[in-house]
Write a protein that holds these residues in place. Structure first.
Motif, mmCIF file in Angstrom:
data_model
loop_
_atom_site.group_PDB
_atom_site.id
_atom_site.type_symbol
_atom_site.label_atom_id
_atom_site.label_comp_id
_atom_site.label_asym_id
_atom_site.label_seq_id
_atom_site.Cartn_x
_atom_site.Cartn_y
_atom_site.Cartn_z
ATOM 1 N N GLU A 44 0.935 -1.179 -0.168
ATOM 2 C CA GLU A 44 0.065 0.170 -0.028
ATOM 3 C C GLU A 44 0.999 1.195 0.040
ATOM 4 O O GLU A 44 0.279 2.294 -0.304
ATOM 5 C CB GLU A 44 -0.873 -0.083 1.288
ATOM 6 N N THR A 45 2.068 1.211 0.334
ATOM 7 C CA THR A 45 3.105 2.437 0.252
ATOM 8 C C THR A 45 4.033 2.215 -1.076
ATOM 9 O O THR A 45 5.113 2.883 -0.759
ATOM 10 C CB THR A 45 3.577 2.615 1.624
ATOM 11 N N THR A 46 3.681 1.338 -1.854
ATOM 12 C CA THR A 46 4.544 1.237 -3.167
ATOM 13 C C THR A 46 3.531 1.486 -4.319
ATOM 14 O O THR A 46 2.465 1.007 -4.288
ATOM 15 C CB THR A 46 4.908 -0.327 -3.172
ATOM 16 N N TRP A 47 4.004 2.495 -5.039
ATOM 17 C CA TRP A 47 3.174 2.910 -6.091
ATOM 18 C C TRP A 47 3.907 2.494 -7.569
ATOM 19 O O TRP A 47 5.252 2.567 -7.496
ATOM 20 C CB TRP A 47 2.983 4.331 -6.170
ATOM 21 N N ILE A 48 3.113 2.236 -8.683
ATOM 22 C CA ILE A 48 3.917 2.218 -9.700
ATOM 23 C C ILE A 48 3.010 3.038 -10.943
ATOM 24 O O ILE A 48 1.766 3.242 -10.631
ATOM 25 C CB ILE A 48 3.648 0.777 -10.287
ATOM 26 N N ALA A 49 3.580 3.146 -12.158
ATOM 27 C CA ALA A 49 2.994 3.721 -13.239
ATOM 28 C C ALA A 49 3.339 2.688 -14.473
ATOM 29 O O ALA A 49 4.340 2.535 -14.667
ATOM 30 C CB ALA A 49 3.607 5.099 -13.585
ATOM 31 N N LEU A 50 1.961 2.428 -14.893
ATOM 32 C CA LEU A 50 2.107 1.538 -16.239
ATOM 33 C C LEU A 50 1.706 2.044 -17.332
ATOM 34 O O LEU A 50 0.682 2.906 -17.424
ATOM 35 C CB LEU A 50 1.178 0.272 -15.930
ATOM 36 N N ARG A 51 2.453 1.923 -18.572
ATOM 37 C CA ARG A 51 2.036 2.498 -19.701
ATOM 38 C C ARG A 51 1.885 1.265 -20.651
ATOM 39 O O ARG A 51 2.853 0.532 -20.876
ATOM 40 C CB ARG A 51 3.114 3.391 -20.155
ATOM 41 N N SER A 52 0.673 1.016 -21.125
ATOM 42 C CA SER A 52 0.144 -0.079 -22.011
ATOM 43 C C SER A 52 0.798 -1.462 -21.265
ATOM 44 O O SER A 52 1.221 -2.514 -21.863
ATOM 45 C CB SER A 52 1.173 0.090 -23.348
ATOM 46 N N GLY A 53 0.561 -1.403 -19.937
ATOM 47 C CA GLY A 53 0.782 -2.712 -19.161
ATOM 48 C C GLY A 53 2.175 -2.865 -18.724
ATOM 49 O O GLY A 53 2.410 -3.836 -17.847
ATOM 50 N N ARG A 54 3.341 -1.892 -19.063
ATOM 51 C CA ARG A 54 4.335 -2.017 -18.850
ATOM 52 C C ARG A 54 4.967 -1.055 -17.673
ATOM 53 O O ARG A 54 4.424 0.122 -17.633
ATOM 54 C CB ARG A 54 5.466 -1.783 -19.997
ATOM 55 N N VAL A 55 5.460 -1.456 -16.681
ATOM 56 C CA VAL A 55 6.021 -0.409 -15.681
ATOM 57 C C VAL A 55 7.021 0.466 -16.085
ATOM 58 O O VAL A 55 8.066 0.043 -16.507
ATOM 59 C CB VAL A 55 6.518 -1.133 -14.531
ATOM 60 N N VAL A 56 6.622 1.824 -16.085
ATOM 61 C CA VAL A 56 7.589 2.841 -16.333
ATOM 62 C C VAL A 56 8.154 3.778 -15.152
ATOM 63 O O VAL A 56 8.964 4.688 -15.478
ATOM 64 C CB VAL A 56 7.084 3.489 -17.728
ATOM 65 N N ALA A 57 7.417 3.403 -14.005
ATOM 66 C CA ALA A 57 7.831 4.359 -12.898
ATOM 67 C C ALA A 57 7.646 3.381 -11.720
ATOM 68 O O ALA A 57 6.454 2.768 -11.804
ATOM 69 C CB ALA A 57 7.231 5.452 -12.823
ATOM 70 N N ARG A 58 8.254 3.635 -10.772
ATOM 71 C CA ARG A 58 8.179 2.556 -9.481
ATOM 72 C C ARG A 58 8.689 3.501 -8.137
ATOM 73 O O ARG A 58 9.670 4.081 -8.484
ATOM 74 C CB ARG A 58 8.508 1.161 -9.518
#
Length: 310
Positions: A44-58
């Protein structure tokens, strides 16, 4: 930012965090899976950004079990434009109750390494976009068995007699040379390692060494051989001339106890201290640039009066 999804992890999705290639594999750090097991990292204190299903930021905020403070941003990787990282940080800050400290960890001598600058430019730009401001830099150094320099014999060294003697000397030292783990002490227990080290270092007073010049105390050091790794937790001086020999004494004590590596943290602006560490055989392992909310006064205990963060 078309097709961009920003969200926290849920339990069982740890593989998503690890699916992003490590942009700085040479940087020694606790793995995310180990951090989850130890309880410092949480979905819950870990965030991700996905673009077209691929993690591009964590981004992973760390708070050890039992800690009294707020979580801090310990891990932030970005393989996209800074605006993506900023969007992730804003969403996470809103969910976590606001922005906090961010410790941007990098390999040593990062300013002279174009490949490191290329990796860190985007996440640090993202931090600035959300209002985080650089408040100092701390260097971690390591001694790994290099022969120690000869000493003059001018100073004598003895174990501290009791906590009262240690506290009396600490009270006379305005700015210690070495404070290793100051950020953890503050976050976990609310302890200022610079002014109250015995509240964090629970070993016997006799583990400390006091430097004497003709019987008069001129410095003291708190080596910690039973921490997560052997380290110089505290080193403070009443006479700068004893710095080199007190460092040698601290390493000698830890090595005699079986240490093959000794860790020491120093503020990057303390050029004379860093030079003496290097003369003693320490080499830089990493740098941590401290970012804090622009409206905050950075805690002295964590960043050494705007320059004083494992």
């Amino acid at each position: 930012m078309t097709n961009l999804v920003i969200r926290p992890l849920v339990a069982g999705e740890e593989h998503l965090f690890d699916s992003m290639p490590d942009p700085l594999p040479q940087l020694r750090k606790v793995g995310y899976a180990d951090g989850i097991t130890g309880g410092g990292y949480r979905p819950e204190t870990t965030w991700i950004a996905l673009r077209s299903g691929r993690v591009v930021a964590r981004a992973a905020w760390l708070l050890p079990p039992g800690a009294v403070g707020a979580p801090w941003l310990e891990w932030f990787d970005l393989a996209a434009e800074p605006e993506v990282g900023a969007a992730l940080l804003r969403a996470a800050h809103e969910a976590l109750g606001g922005p906090g400290l961010y410790f941007a960890a990098m390999p040593a001598h990062w300013r002279r390494r174009p490949e490191v600058l290329a990796v860190m430019e985007a996440p640090m730009a993202a931090a600035r976009l959300v209002g985080l401001v650089e408040q100092g830099e701390r260097l971690r150094c390591s001694w790994t068995g290099t022969p120690l320099p000869a000493t003059s014999g001018r100073y004598a060294f003895r174990p501290a007699a009791d906590p009262t003697e240690i506290n009396a000397l600490v009270a006379r030292i305005a700015e210690p040379d070495v404070l290793t783990g100051v950020e953890i002490a503050l976050a976990v227990s609310g302890v200022d390692l610079a002014t109250d080290p015995l509240a964090w270092l629970r070993g016997p007073a006799g583990d400390w060494r006091i430097a004497l010049d003709d019987g008069v105390p001129v410095g003291l050091v708190g080596p910690a051989g039973d921490a997560c790794y052997p380290l110089i937790a505290y080193l403070g001086l009443l006479d700068e001339a004893v710095r080199s020999e007190l460092l040698v004494e601290a390493v000698r004590v830890l090595a005699a106890g079986g240490a093959r590596e000794v860790i020491a943290d120093v503020d990057a602006h303390r050029v004379a201290v860093l030079a003496e560490l290097e003369r003693t055989g320490f080499r830089q392992l990493r740098s941590r640039v401290v970012f804090a909310p622009a409206t905050d006064t950075p805690p002295e205990q964590a960043v050494a009066a705007a320059d004083r963060l494992g």
